[in-house]
Design an enzyme around this catalytic site. Structure first.
Site, PDB file in Angstrom:
ATOM      1  N   GLY A   1       1.056  -1.236   0.417  1.00  0.00           N
ATOM      2  CA  GLY A   1      -0.166  -0.003   0.081  1.00  0.00           C
ATOM      3  C   GLY A   1       0.821   0.850   0.223  1.00  0.00           C
ATOM      4  CB  SER A   2       4.370   2.263  -0.686  1.00  0.00           C
ATOM      5  OG  SER A   2       4.762   2.307  -1.917  1.00  0.00           O
ATOM      6  CG  ASN A   3       1.987   3.412  -5.960  1.00  0.00           C
ATOM      7  OD1 ASN A   3       2.522   4.221  -6.505  1.00  0.00           O
ATOM      8  ND2 ASN A   3       1.940   2.206  -5.850  1.00  0.00           N
TER       9      ASN A   3
ATOM     10  CG  MET B   1      -1.418  -7.947  -6.778  1.00  0.00           C
ATOM     11  SD  MET B   1      -0.273  -6.898  -8.226  1.00  0.00           S
ATOM     12  CE  MET B   1       1.326  -5.539  -7.312  1.00  0.00           C
TER      13      MET B   1
ATOM     14  CG  HIS C   1       2.414  -1.859 -14.905  1.00  0.00           C
ATOM     15  ND1 HIS C   1       1.319  -3.318 -15.177  1.00  0.00           N
ATOM     16  CD2 HIS C   1       3.178  -2.399 -16.500  1.00  0.00           C
ATOM     17  CE1 HIS C   1       2.995  -4.421 -14.882  1.00  0.00           C
ATOM     18  NE2 HIS C   1       3.373  -3.797 -16.097  1.00  0.00           N
TER      19      HIS C   1
ATOM     20  CD  GLU D   1     -12.334  -4.387 -23.251  1.00  0.00           C
ATOM     21  OE1 GLU D   1     -11.256  -4.012 -23.936  1.00  0.00           O
ATOM     22  OE2 GLU D   1     -13.084  -3.217 -21.945  1.00  0.00           O
ATOM     23  N   GLY D   2      -8.414  -5.735 -20.846  1.00  0.00           N
ATOM     24  CA  GLY D   2      -6.862  -6.705 -21.141  1.00  0.00           C
ATOM     25  C   GLY D   2      -6.422  -6.272 -20.199  1.00  0.00           C
TER      26      GLY D   2
ATOM     27  CG  ASP E   1      -1.355  -4.207 -16.725  1.00  0.00           C
ATOM     28  OD1 ASP E   1      -2.248  -3.965 -15.850  1.00  0.00           O
ATOM     29  OD2 ASP E   1      -0.545  -5.313 -16.242  1.00  0.00           O
TER      30      ASP E   1
ATOM     31  CD  GLU F   1       4.983   1.661  -9.312  1.00  0.00           C
ATOM     32  OE1 GLU F   1       4.479   1.920  -8.238  1.00  0.00           O
ATOM     33  OE2 GLU F   1       6.198   0.851  -9.005  1.00  0.00           O
TER      34      GLU F   1
HETATM   35  C1  GAR Z   1       3.741  -1.572  -7.356  1.00  0.00           C
HETATM   36  O1  GAR Z   1       5.209  -1.300  -7.508  1.00  0.00           O
HETATM   37  C2  GAR Z   1       2.519  -1.551  -8.650  1.00  0.00           C
HETATM   38  O2  GAR Z   1       3.201  -0.824  -9.408  1.00  0.00           O
HETATM   39  C3  GAR Z   1       2.416  -2.264  -8.464  1.00  0.00           C
HETATM   40  O3  GAR Z   1       2.771  -3.398  -7.980  1.00  0.00           O
HETATM   41  C4  GAR Z   1       3.509  -2.736  -7.483  1.00  0.00           C
HETATM   42  C5  GAR Z   1       2.216  -2.146  -4.925  1.00  0.00           C
HETATM   43  O4  GAR Z   1       3.673  -1.372  -4.269  1.00  0.00           O
HETATM   44  N1  GAR Z   1       1.549  -2.759  -9.390  1.00  0.00           N
HETATM   45  C6  GAR Z   1       1.459  -4.389 -10.180  1.00  0.00           C
HETATM   46  O5  GAR Z   1       2.519  -5.021 -10.573  1.00  0.00           O
HETATM   47  C7  GAR Z   1      -0.304  -4.008 -10.763  1.00  0.00           C
HETATM   48  N2  GAR Z   1       0.570  -5.601 -11.872  1.00  0.00           N
HETATM   49  P1  GAR Z   1       2.164  -0.618  -3.281  1.00  0.00           P
HETATM   50  O6  GAR Z   1       1.299  -2.251  -2.404  1.00  0.00           O
HETATM   51  O7  GAR Z   1       3.466  -0.732  -1.659  1.00  0.00           O
HETATM   52  O8  GAR Z   1       1.756   0.406  -3.233  1.00  0.00           O
END
Ligand code: GAR
Length: 217
Positions: free
Chosen positions: A14-16, A92, A111, A144-145, A147, A176
């Site tokens: 969850g850092s984003n 995910m 991504h 729907e794809g 990424d 990010e």
């Molecule tokens: C991030 O690097 C994000 O880009 C990636 O998962 C990580 C989540 O980090 N997302 C994917 O790979 C989606 N296909 P976070 O939980 O610290 O935000």
């Protein structure tokens, strides 16, 4: 658009999610998080939500008869709270109908690669193993794809010869945390115009509309 109501989906650290909350609390992003939903009981994102008094919910996908019912429930929870934009912050799973139909061009994903290169899981590992000299991250609208949706912002990172998945991931993650809040900000300011699969950013001061590593506020 004014203050935008966000619904966040996350699976892990969850850092984003945290970067978005920090920008909101610093008064730099005119948004509020209405609900965090995690699909993993142990997701650390929940602890972050608790710390910031943000409502959060764990939904176990395995507890639903079909994927559609799982996404229908998510859609219902977000709609009940007036969510306008759904944000996939390290979620995910491939998003399915009816969530897609309920929020057309209103779901954003981050991504960890320069799409359309290296979609799916482990974008950073794929980049290291392929031997590219540049990688980065992409915020895009979700279709729907896997990424494949219209690209909103990308930021690039050069690879060092001794980069590993971990070292590259760390450098990409820093970017990010900048471009995701920035994409939400552009959305909240009504500056994203989607034409086919091209996202035009109106009124942007840098490099016409093709944004690569913009000077972020
Ligand atoms: C991030 O690097 C994000 O880009 C990636 O998962 C990580 C989540 O980090 N997302 C994917 O790979 C989606 N296909 P976070 O939980 O610290 O935000």
């Amino acid at each position: 658009m004014g203050r935008v109501s966000l619904g966040i989906l996350a699976s892990g650290r969850g850092s984003n999610f945290q970067a978005i909350v920090d920008e909101i609390e610093a008064g730099k992003l005119n948004a509020s998080v209405k609900l965090l939903i995690v699909d993993n009981a142990g997701a650390y994102a929940r602890e972050r939500a608790k710390r910031h008094s943000i409502e959060h919910l764990f939904l176990d996908a395995e507890g639903f008869p079909t994927k559609e019912e799982f996404f229908s429930r998510i859609s219902e929870e977000f709609r009940k709270r007036g969510v306008q934009l759904v944000v996939l912050a390290g979620f995910m799973r491939v998003v399915r109908r009816p969530l897609l139909d309920a929020f057309p061009l209103r779901i954003m994903n981050i991504h960890p690669a320069l799409l359309p290169c290296f979609p799916g899981l482990h974008g950073q590992k794929q980049a290291v193993e392929y031997g590219v000299k540049l990688s980065g991250c992409t915020v895009h609208f979700v279709d729907e794809g896997m990424d494949t949706g219209p690209i909103i912002i990308q930021a690039a990172v050069p690879l060092a010869p001794d980069d590993t998945e971990e070292s590259l991931s760390e450098r990409i993650l820093e970017l990010e945390h900048k471009i995701f809040p920035e994409a939400i900000r552009l959305f909240s300011e009504g500056r994203l115009k989607v034409e086919g699969r091209v996202v035009r950013i109106t009124g942007h001061r840098v490099n016409g509309e093709a944004i690569v590593n913009p000077p972020l506020s």
